[in-house]
Design a protein around this motif. Structure first.
Motif, PDB file in Angstrom:
ATOM      1  N   PRO A  62       0.831  -1.212   0.000  1.00 39.52           N
ATOM      2  CA  PRO A  62       0.000   0.000   0.000  1.00 39.52           C
ATOM      3  C   PRO A  62       0.856   1.249   0.000  1.00 39.52           C
ATOM      4  N   PRO A  63       0.569   2.180  -0.896  1.00 45.29           N
ATOM      5  CA  PRO A  63       1.287   3.447  -0.883  1.00 45.29           C
ATOM      6  C   PRO A  63       0.870   4.269   0.310  1.00 45.29           C
ATOM      7  N   PRO A  64       1.618   5.289   0.645  1.00 44.10           N
ATOM      8  CA  PRO A  64       1.307   6.100   1.817  1.00 44.10           C
ATOM      9  C   PRO A  64      -0.005   6.823   1.643  1.00 44.10           C
ATOM     10  N   SER A  65      -0.696   7.012   2.746  1.00 47.67           N
ATOM     11  CA  SER A  65      -1.950   7.760   2.713  1.00 47.67           C
ATOM     12  C   SER A  65      -1.684   9.209   2.419  1.00 47.67           C
ATOM     13  N   ALA A  66      -2.658   9.836   1.742  1.00 44.69           N
ATOM     14  CA  ALA A  66      -2.500  11.259   1.443  1.00 44.69           C
ATOM     15  C   ALA A  66      -2.530  12.098   2.690  1.00 44.69           C
ATOM     16  N   SER A  67      -3.081  11.521   3.803  1.00 43.90           N
ATOM     17  CA  SER A  67      -3.173  12.302   5.032  1.00 43.90           C
ATOM     18  C   SER A  67      -1.937  12.177   5.896  1.00 43.90           C
ATOM     19  N   LEU A  71       7.473  15.170 -11.885  1.00 42.43           N
ATOM     20  CA  LEU A  71       6.662  13.969 -11.666  1.00 42.43           C
ATOM     21  C   LEU A  71       7.523  12.829 -11.132  1.00 42.43           C
ATOM     22  N   ALA A  72       8.728  12.684 -11.684  1.00 37.22           N
ATOM     23  CA  ALA A  72       9.638  11.650 -11.184  1.00 37.22           C
ATOM     24  C   ALA A  72       9.988  11.889  -9.724  1.00 37.22           C
ATOM     25  N   SER A  73      10.163  13.142  -9.354  1.00 42.42           N
ATOM     26  CA  SER A  73      10.491  13.470  -7.968  1.00 42.42           C
ATOM     27  C   SER A  73       9.339  13.134  -7.030  1.00 42.42           C
ATOM     28  N   VAL A  74       8.106  13.450  -7.444  1.00 43.77           N
ATOM     29  CA  VAL A  74       6.941  13.105  -6.626  1.00 43.77           C
ATOM     30  C   VAL A  74       6.841  11.597  -6.462  1.00 43.77           C
ATOM     31  N   ALA A  75       6.954  10.864  -7.564  1.00 46.78           N
ATOM     32  CA  ALA A  75       6.832   9.403  -7.510  1.00 46.78           C
ATOM     33  C   ALA A  75       7.962   8.778  -6.693  1.00 46.78           C
ATOM     34  N   TRP A  80       7.164   6.344  -3.663  1.00 46.79           N
ATOM     35  CA  TRP A  80       7.238   4.902  -3.910  1.00 46.79           C
ATOM     36  C   TRP A  80       8.639   4.391  -4.216  1.00 46.79           C
ATOM     37  N   GLY A  81       9.646   5.247  -4.252  1.00 44.40           N
ATOM     38  CA  GLY A  81      10.998   4.759  -4.447  1.00 44.40           C
ATOM     39  C   GLY A  81      11.604   5.123  -5.789  1.00 44.40           C
ATOM     40  N   ASP A  82      12.881   4.775  -5.963  1.00 49.17           N
ATOM     41  CA  ASP A  82      13.653   5.176  -7.141  1.00 49.17           C
ATOM     42  C   ASP A  82      13.054   4.663  -8.446  1.00 49.17           C
ATOM     43  N   ALA A  83      12.678   3.395  -8.465  1.00 43.13           N
ATOM     44  CA  ALA A  83      12.155   2.816  -9.712  1.00 43.13           C
ATOM     45  C   ALA A  83      10.863   3.504 -10.133  1.00 43.13           C
TER      46      ALA A  83
END
Length: 503
Positions: A8-13, A124-128, A132-135
């Motif tokens: 699960p990705p982190p919650s927006a909150s 966008l790459a920086s946000v991702a 969720w990590g480098d990849a």
């Protein structure tokens, strides 16, 4: 069926923690992340926009901006003697580029568009990467650039408003994701000052603020960052004129009435084209929606507000859809985090294949309208002197720029005087649907400095002179037909004797 448990990705909150770094000072063998990613993204950005570098321009918006920039350089005043329904940032950018590099080519602006796409992909790459990590960062940047040209080339390849709002909208989200609220407000303001619909990114910014920083000071910093640039631009251009030309003066333009089926068909066609471009991204998003929660409420809100910006105005031009691409790329990246690794590879491969189709389309497809305008501009240049003013009655203001002639009116297209609006051809086209106060100003311009040449480039469209009484009288009282060029009729000023005999 999933082959590994979903992550699960982190919650927006909840705040997203950066990836852990080695506690000891040990160096890794891998090269620094951005030192390898940025050159790859830059090469991909340049490759995807190669078609934009092969033509002098791609659509009338580029021509409009080029003519505006020349008029501003010659002493014109924005929202007075130089007018458009758009905010001021891009006309100023064109004016600056022309001052530095000359006004004979749009190549500097086309390269700026490449840089804008690269910056968008990097943000966008920086946000991702943070979430969720480098990849994931590499995936988001690559996916965005691969789908970024997934529209008709005249929409995706032009160096116009929508391309330049993208880095600002993503920067606003990037700042809000990190709690930099003043910067988020400034970025939203820059997007709005490039095109009004760029302000839609304010919704996900406020969502992140509400989730992560409910303190009143954060809201104040965001509001301050937004209001200061907008108020400064309004003061530079005149508050009343700024408000009229960017907000209140476009009521007739932003309406659904007139050519409903034509407009809806355009919207459906452009939606299908974008869906084809995103063929590698849609399946993982739909799959994850069925089996897991992505925890990406802020991304979905961003996507929905961008969709609202596409709908606003009810024109559905292809370039409007560019605002959807950044949130689509991040939503797809979020979905791929809970799917097997092979899904990410498949998404990139399919996106590369569709990108190749659009790249070939841009490189090989003919441009009949550009060829037409080039013929008309050549005829205008041959039949006038450099100091002459001309009036091109049509929807291709680039004719002025290509012919290197000064417009006889501040209204560079028939759309501002008839509400034709680049494709709306139903009942709401005519003099009474023009921008408020436009026709008295136009008549004054024609009386004070009559154009040496008038080009009727209506070619049977609803703004033809026979349906526009003021223009019809202007032609009848002082002009005679000279020749026809590719369907456009050229009129020159008639001699006094011929005018008298005509009466």
């Amino acid at each position: 069926m999933l082959t590994r448990p979903p992550i699960p990705p982190p919650s927006a909150s909840a705040p997203v923690l950066p990836c852990p770094r080695p506690a000891t000072g040990a160096r890794t063998a891998a090269p620094p992340y951005w030192r390898t990613l940025l050159p790859a993204l830059a090469l991909l950005a340049l490759l995807t926009r190669l078609p934009s570098l092969r033509r002098p321009l791609w659509n009338p918006d580029e021509g409009y901006l080029a003519v505006q920039a020349r008029m501003l350089a010659d002493g014109g005043v924005l929202y007075d003697t130089v007018v458009d329904r758009k905010p001021p940032l891009l006309p100023w950018l064109y004016e600056t580029a022309f001052a530095v590099f000359g006004d004979e080519s749009l190549l500097p602006l086309q390269l700026c568009a490449v840089a804008a796409q690269l910056l968008t992909a990097a943000l966008l790459a920086s946000v991702a990467r943070r979430r969720w990590g480098d990849a994931a960062g590499r995936t988001a940047g690559a996916l965005y650039l691969l789908i970024s040209i997934g529209l008709n080339p005249e929409d995706a390849q032009a160096a116009t408003f929508e391309v330049f709002i993208l880095p600002f909208t993503v920067a606003a989200f990037w700042c809000a994701d990190r709690g930099r609220w003043c910067g988020a407000g400034v970025a939203v303001a820059a997007a709005f000052l490039t095109k009004q619909t760029g302000g839609a990114v304010l919704a996900p910014v406020l969502w992140l603020l509400w989730q992560n920083a409910p303190a009143r000071s954060a809201l104040f910093r965001t509001a301050f960052g937004f209001c200061l640039p907008v108020l400064y631009a309004a003061l530079l251009t005149g508050p009343h004129r700024f408000l009229f030309w960017t907000v209140t003066g476009s009521g007739a333009y932003a309406t659904f009435t007139g050519s409903e089926l034509h407009v809806l068909f355009r919207g459906l066609a452009n939606t299908l084209i974008l869906a084809f471009a995103c063929a590698g991204l849609i399946p993982p998003v739909l799959r994850v929606l069925r089996v897991a929660r992505t925890g990406a409420a802020d991304l979905w809100l961003w996507f929905l507000t961008a969709a609202g910006a596409v709908i606003l105005g009810f024109h559905f031009f292809g370039h409007y859809y560019l605002q959807l691409m950044p949130p689509i790329a991040l939503l797809a990246t979020a979905a791929l985090q809970v799917l097997p690794a092979r899904r990410a590879t498949r998404a990139v491969i399919v996106s590369a294949g569709t990108c190749a189709v659009f790249l070939a389309w841009g490189l090989l497809a003919p441009r009949p309208e550009l060829a037409h305008v080039q013929k008309v501009a050549k005829a205008v240049k041959v039949r006038t002197e450099p100091q002459d003013r001309v009036l091109v009655w049509g929807i291709h203001p680039e004719a002025y720029w290509l012919a290197d002639r000064t417009p006889a009116s501040r209204y560079l297209t028939a759309g501002l005087l008839t509400n034709y609006s680049g494709g709306r051809n139903g009942p709401q086209v005519g003099e009474k649907y023009a921008m408020a106060g436009a026709w008295p100003v136009f008549r004054t311009e024609m009386a004070a400095r009559p154009p040496a040449l008038i080009v009727d480039d209506s070619r049977g469209k609803p703004f033809a002179p026979e349906r526009v009484p003021t223009l019809r009288r202007l032609l009848a009282d002082g002009y005679e037909e000279l020749t026809t060029v590719d369907g456009a009729v050229l009129y020159v000023r008639s001699s006094p004797s011929s005018s008298a005999s005509a009466r």
